[in-house]
Scaffold this active site. Sequence first.
Site, PDB file in Angstrom:
ATOM      1  N   ASP A  69       0.792   5.336  -2.224  1.00  0.00           N
ATOM      2  CA  ASP A  69       1.518   4.089  -2.362  1.00  0.00           C
ATOM      3  C   ASP A  69       0.592   2.871  -2.265  1.00  0.00           C
ATOM      4  O   ASP A  69       0.461   2.117  -3.216  1.00  0.00           O
ATOM      5  CB  ASP A  69       2.651   3.997  -1.336  1.00  0.00           C
ATOM      6  CG  ASP A  69       3.722   2.982  -1.722  1.00  0.00           C
ATOM      7  OD1 ASP A  69       3.653   2.437  -2.840  1.00  0.00           O
ATOM      8  OD2 ASP A  69       4.636   2.732  -0.922  1.00  0.00           O
ATOM      9  N   GLN A 103       8.540  -5.811 -10.265  1.00  0.00           N
ATOM     10  CA  GLN A 103       8.529  -5.945  -8.805  1.00  0.00           C
ATOM     11  C   GLN A 103       9.668  -6.831  -8.288  1.00  0.00           C
ATOM     12  O   GLN A 103      10.270  -6.548  -7.243  1.00  0.00           O
ATOM     13  CB  GLN A 103       7.188  -6.540  -8.358  1.00  0.00           C
ATOM     14  CG  GLN A 103       7.095  -6.907  -6.885  1.00  0.00           C
ATOM     15  CD  GLN A 103       6.737  -5.737  -6.000  1.00  0.00           C
ATOM     16  OE1 GLN A 103       5.670  -5.172  -6.107  1.00  0.00           O
ATOM     17  NE2 GLN A 103       7.651  -5.375  -5.121  1.00  0.00           N
ATOM     18  N   TRP A 114       1.001  -4.795   1.846  1.00  0.00           N
ATOM     19  CA  TRP A 114       1.986  -3.969   2.536  1.00  0.00           C
ATOM     20  C   TRP A 114       1.372  -2.997   3.542  1.00  0.00           C
ATOM     21  O   TRP A 114       2.044  -2.539   4.456  1.00  0.00           O
ATOM     22  CB  TRP A 114       2.796  -3.175   1.506  1.00  0.00           C
ATOM     23  CG  TRP A 114       3.566  -4.075   0.604  1.00  0.00           C
ATOM     24  CD1 TRP A 114       4.807  -4.607   0.842  1.00  0.00           C
ATOM     25  CD2 TRP A 114       3.155  -4.575  -0.669  1.00  0.00           C
ATOM     26  NE1 TRP A 114       5.184  -5.399  -0.206  1.00  0.00           N
ATOM     27  CE2 TRP A 114       4.189  -5.407  -1.156  1.00  0.00           C
ATOM     28  CE3 TRP A 114       2.010  -4.404  -1.453  1.00  0.00           C
ATOM     29  CZ2 TRP A 114       4.122  -6.068  -2.379  1.00  0.00           C
ATOM     30  CZ3 TRP A 114       1.935  -5.059  -2.672  1.00  0.00           C
ATOM     31  CH2 TRP A 114       2.971  -5.877  -3.129  1.00  0.00           C
ATOM     32  N   HIS A 157      11.223   3.073  -8.438  1.00  0.00           N
ATOM     33  CA  HIS A 157      11.382   2.859  -6.998  1.00  0.00           C
ATOM     34  C   HIS A 157      12.871   2.946  -6.712  1.00  0.00           C
ATOM     35  O   HIS A 157      13.654   2.133  -7.223  1.00  0.00           O
ATOM     36  CB  HIS A 157      10.874   1.476  -6.601  1.00  0.00           C
ATOM     37  CG  HIS A 157       9.386   1.348  -6.528  1.00  0.00           C
ATOM     38  ND1 HIS A 157       8.563   1.600  -7.604  1.00  0.00           N
ATOM     39  CD2 HIS A 157       8.580   0.980  -5.498  1.00  0.00           C
ATOM     40  CE1 HIS A 157       7.309   1.388  -7.244  1.00  0.00           C
ATOM     41  NE2 HIS A 157       7.283   1.014  -5.973  1.00  0.00           N
ATOM     42  N   HIS A 203       1.987   8.166  -7.017  1.00  0.00           N
ATOM     43  CA  HIS A 203       2.643   6.878  -6.744  1.00  0.00           C
ATOM     44  C   HIS A 203       1.665   5.949  -6.033  1.00  0.00           C
ATOM     45  O   HIS A 203       1.348   6.126  -4.857  1.00  0.00           O
ATOM     46  CB  HIS A 203       3.889   7.070  -5.880  1.00  0.00           C
ATOM     47  CG  HIS A 203       4.673   5.796  -5.712  1.00  0.00           C
ATOM     48  ND1 HIS A 203       5.818   5.519  -6.423  1.00  0.00           N
ATOM     49  CD2 HIS A 203       4.461   4.705  -4.936  1.00  0.00           C
ATOM     50  CE1 HIS A 203       6.281   4.327  -6.078  1.00  0.00           C
ATOM     51  NE2 HIS A 203       5.461   3.814  -5.169  1.00  0.00           N
ATOM     52  N   HIS A 260      -0.160   1.597  -6.194  1.00  0.00           N
ATOM     53  CA  HIS A 260      -0.113   0.222  -6.704  1.00  0.00           C
ATOM     54  C   HIS A 260      -1.547  -0.290  -6.800  1.00  0.00           C
ATOM     55  O   HIS A 260      -2.059  -0.936  -5.890  1.00  0.00           O
ATOM     56  CB  HIS A 260       0.735  -0.662  -5.804  1.00  0.00           C
ATOM     57  CG  HIS A 260       2.196  -0.329  -5.835  1.00  0.00           C
ATOM     58  ND1 HIS A 260       3.085  -0.951  -6.690  1.00  0.00           N
ATOM     59  CD2 HIS A 260       2.914   0.592  -5.147  1.00  0.00           C
ATOM     60  CE1 HIS A 260       4.297  -0.436  -6.505  1.00  0.00           C
ATOM     61  NE2 HIS A 260       4.217   0.506  -5.570  1.00  0.00           N
TER      62      HIS A 260
END
Length: 423
Positions: free
Chosen positions: A309, A152, A315, A210, A57, A59
């Site tokens: 992640d 998203q 983030w 998600h 997982h 991004h």
Amino acid sequence: MLDLLIKNASLPDGRTQMSVAVQDGRITAVEPGLDAPAHETVDAGGHLLSPPFVDPHFHMDATLSYGLPRINESGTLLEGIAVWGELKPTLKLEAIIERALTYCDWAVAKGLLAIRSHVDTSDASLLAVDALLEVKKQVTPYIDLQLVAFPQDGVLRSKGGIENLKRALDRGVDIVGGIPHFERTMTEGAASVKLLCEIAAERGLPVDMHCDESDDPLSRHIETLAFEAQRLGLQGRVNGSHCTSMHSMDNYYVSKLLPLIAESGVSVIANPLINITLQGRHDSYPKRRGMTRVPELMAAGINVAFGHDCVMDPWYGLGSGDMLEVAHMGLHVAQMTSQKGIRDCFDAVTVNAAKVMHLQGYGIAPGCEASFVLLQAQDVVEAIRLRANRLRVWKKGVVLAETPKVTAALCLTQRPSITCFVI
């Protein structure tokens, strides 16, 4: 003659003084004390030889964008989403590709050779999709990169969300994603799960959603996801990522939920570093930990993996692609400090994550792909404790990265001249 022979290696299952023989990119034997002619012989020196690390997982379209166009000053999920929204209109194809390739360089150095990355499909231009498809093509010789079509902004909430996602799949994205808790209502969230699972079933694709990345105990889309997996015959092809609302649910409901997930064959990915950073932000004290119920899920027979992640993006401003750091944080947050618990956390970034990604030929056994990492540690517990240095990384028997042994020089009277943090 063998291509490669690794001798005197310790393995994650506890076996020591093992030899691993490699021919034509595959493991041909794993035996104690094997000695045979080889073009290259490596003495592991008792260090731990592990299958590669796996991040199920991530991004990658946002990675290494920290500070663009500004820093997330609050460090919260909502400001991170806002910063990403500000950055998206300025993104350039070449810049996304270069940042992603740089991250892949970091991953190789850390022994991370398989990554599942979500890619934002909310932008009608599908710029990030095109960028990561190019990255996938370039890194194929050394990284197994899977891409998830990730709406998203919500597949129903955003204009053209369904069409954009389908176009991304048409271009070659591998997996159907979603974010039901970000739809405008719980009802719309459940509808999005049903719709996206049906798209996956029609196309013969896996699902990675998600799911319930929230502190709200009533965010229960994992239940819908498990139901749809069974209804549509998607058992073993569906994953729920995050599932943080489960840390706030009452035990009675969870006692019903866990068997449902287990029966559906849905796997779960926790993201320890990010979950504990972004969740519980509305709490005063006591503050919730924010990560899903990892040991309870495992005890119910559900395959649980850990993901990184984010690394240096809107983030999360930290990280380096080190899955041992992820496992280290996971065992602390889940209080999995028993010997079995620590080993389970190592599995969460290796074999369990490989199951999520359906990696073929993964492991250290005859017939498996000769891809592994030699760690400066004697066993799994020591590897997590030290976030052990990667001495050497192989892909199909070919060295991809090497790092000198880490030691610290000491200038102390009547003490050793070096130390390396082991007893």
